[in-house]
Scaffold this active site. Sequence first.
Site, PDB file in Angstrom:
ATOM      1  N   ASP A 166     -10.458  28.060  18.196  1.00 55.97           N
ATOM      2  CA  ASP A 166     -10.750  27.566  16.860  1.00 55.97           C
ATOM      3  C   ASP A 166     -10.812  26.051  16.790  1.00 55.97           C
ATOM      4  OD1 ASP A 166     -10.749  30.147  16.002  1.00 55.97           O
ATOM      5  OD2 ASP A 166      -8.692  30.119  15.260  1.00 55.97           O
ATOM      6  N   HIS A 171     -12.731  44.127  14.086  1.00 58.89           N
ATOM      7  CA  HIS A 171     -12.493  42.808  13.518  1.00 58.89           C
ATOM      8  C   HIS A 171     -13.793  42.047  13.310  1.00 58.89           C
ATOM      9  CE1 HIS A 171      -8.531  43.742  15.372  1.00 58.89           C
ATOM     10  NE2 HIS A 171      -8.145  43.311  14.192  1.00 58.89           N
ATOM     11  N   GLY A 205      -3.633  43.764  10.564  1.00 63.09           N
ATOM     12  CA  GLY A 205      -4.431  43.025   9.608  1.00 63.09           C
ATOM     13  C   GLY A 205      -4.958  43.887   8.482  1.00 63.09           C
ATOM     14  N   GLY A 222       2.807  38.849  25.719  1.00 63.87           N
ATOM     15  CA  GLY A 222       1.490  38.215  25.663  1.00 63.87           C
ATOM     16  C   GLY A 222       0.509  38.819  26.638  1.00 63.87           C
ATOM     17  N   GLY A 269      -8.064  44.723   5.644  1.00 63.53           N
ATOM     18  CA  GLY A 269      -9.497  44.906   5.849  1.00 63.53           C
ATOM     19  C   GLY A 269      -9.830  46.163   6.606  1.00 63.53           C
TER      20      GLY A 269
END
Length: 580
Positions: A405, A223, A59, A491, A61
């Site tokens: 979410d 994060h 990611g 996973g 950032g």
Amino acid sequence: MAAKPVTKKLINSVESCVDDNLRGLVAMYPKLRLHPKHRVVTIRNDRDTGRVAVISGGGSGHEPFASGFIGSGMLDGAIAGGIFASPPTGHVLYAITHLHKYNSGGSIVILGNYTGDRLNFGKAIEKAKIAGVKVREVIVAEDIASSHNKTGGRGLCAEVYLFKLCGAMSAKGYDLDSIHKMALDVCKHMATLGVCLSPCSLPGQPPLFEIAQGEMELGAGVHGEAGIAKVTMGTAKEVTALILEKIVDHLKLVAGDRVTVMLNNLGGTSILEVNIMCSEIKDYFSSKKIKSERIFAGHMKTSLEMHGLHVSVIKLSRENGDFWLELLDGSTDAPGWTGTRLSVWEDGQVGDDDDVLDNYTRKASAGPSLSQSQQELFRGCLQGAGQALVKSESLLNKLDSGCGDGDCGTTIKQFAQAILDYIKQGSVEHPSNVLWVLSEIAEKDMGGTSGGIYSLGLAAASQSFASSRTVNITAWLAAWESGMQAITKYGGAEPGDRTMLDTLHTASVAFKQNLSSDLKTLLRKTGDAAEVGAKATASMTARAGRASYVASGYTRDDDAGARAVAIWLQAIVDFMLSKI
């Protein structure tokens, strides 16, 4: 209650900030090459080096991670995702295949231990292997604070250690297997822990959490998530001792051991504070008669403007410690470390290698084919499953709202609608090809972690069929089991962890146990087992996936992913029974 104010940031827009950031990097270092459509940055080459390419990403950032560490002796390329989001599989595959053109020694891909990265990078790695690329992965999971998780700790700033070590070995001409072995060995000797004094905020949003005056978060990640405990703010000496005591215990360090230390500025910590902490780290280890051979400090893997730091330690093994130091001391011109020759301006640093993916298409047999009547059954099964998932959007969103979410139903609906569109005209003659197409649909139309899971499982099932000689019940079971194995591999979840695998596993066991029964019995037993597997997740403790990060009180209903599997499996069973 009034809404929290949005944190001020010098950006053009939330939507463009990731791409603007990458354009700025190559503006400073024009000898890097930006591939804008794929958010990939690479060293620019015009001939085969014969070396092993070192690749990473994740990611945005976290700058300078990872693109800021591209340069001789470190990374050859990096892939940027959205803010705090894993890059999609296609972008990762693009980076691997582009760099393979210029580094015939193979590729080593370094990634952090996050579900999204494991799934998306994992799918790309498997695709590259199918296409004939020599590639190895290293999953970095050195975080102490999250080491209790089923899949291990998070990958934090120690990933940068691997950039340097692997890059230096590649520069020396070592082969892929040797570099991979070294990286896995180093991973066994690393530990990271940090503190956060104030939170960060995503572009266009307020701070992600609050920290009271006089407190700090121990074990914060990168994060924007809070740590594992709130502790009283202390002096630099006290904070150093708090962190290093846990690292010493974790690595079982004793007097006479040697270490290297990385102090990672999480983004908003002043250099004055960093320097003071470096001094305290040196003093702490000296008091324990542990020799700190190197202390590296700076912005390694940040969390936007978070005020805090991570301390990462490598215990130098008696067998290989001197060699690791030699690698860490090797020269590099990666701009994340200092200004380099890459600062010299040169035209043509922007441009995608548009034809590269065309040369790395799937190389596999189509496998056995279906008769016309079998094709109609297969098409009907897919249609029934897709329609059932579309109708279940609200239910799945509701189940997902407690621990995710709240968009599981919407995400799966997008997948289902894309499948329904495909089967209107797409061929279903070869199960291997159909499953591969569905895998690609999951990756592109579904997206996110769920898309990665379905994509990996379907791709593995496709490969199983490609190697099968006939289409029969046994072949379908083999494909089913191959899909579950791929999901577990990348996973990290297993049956019993409160995920979609609980439904898939329970139903597959019933399917296998009833292979000798008549078809009606086989189907009914499989459908019943799927329902049992989904309902069982309501009383399970989540040990993998997003639900494992929230309190158990939020996971009282069926797992949304497990329920979704039960819905489409039952739809297939119902359709098949209607045709018998």
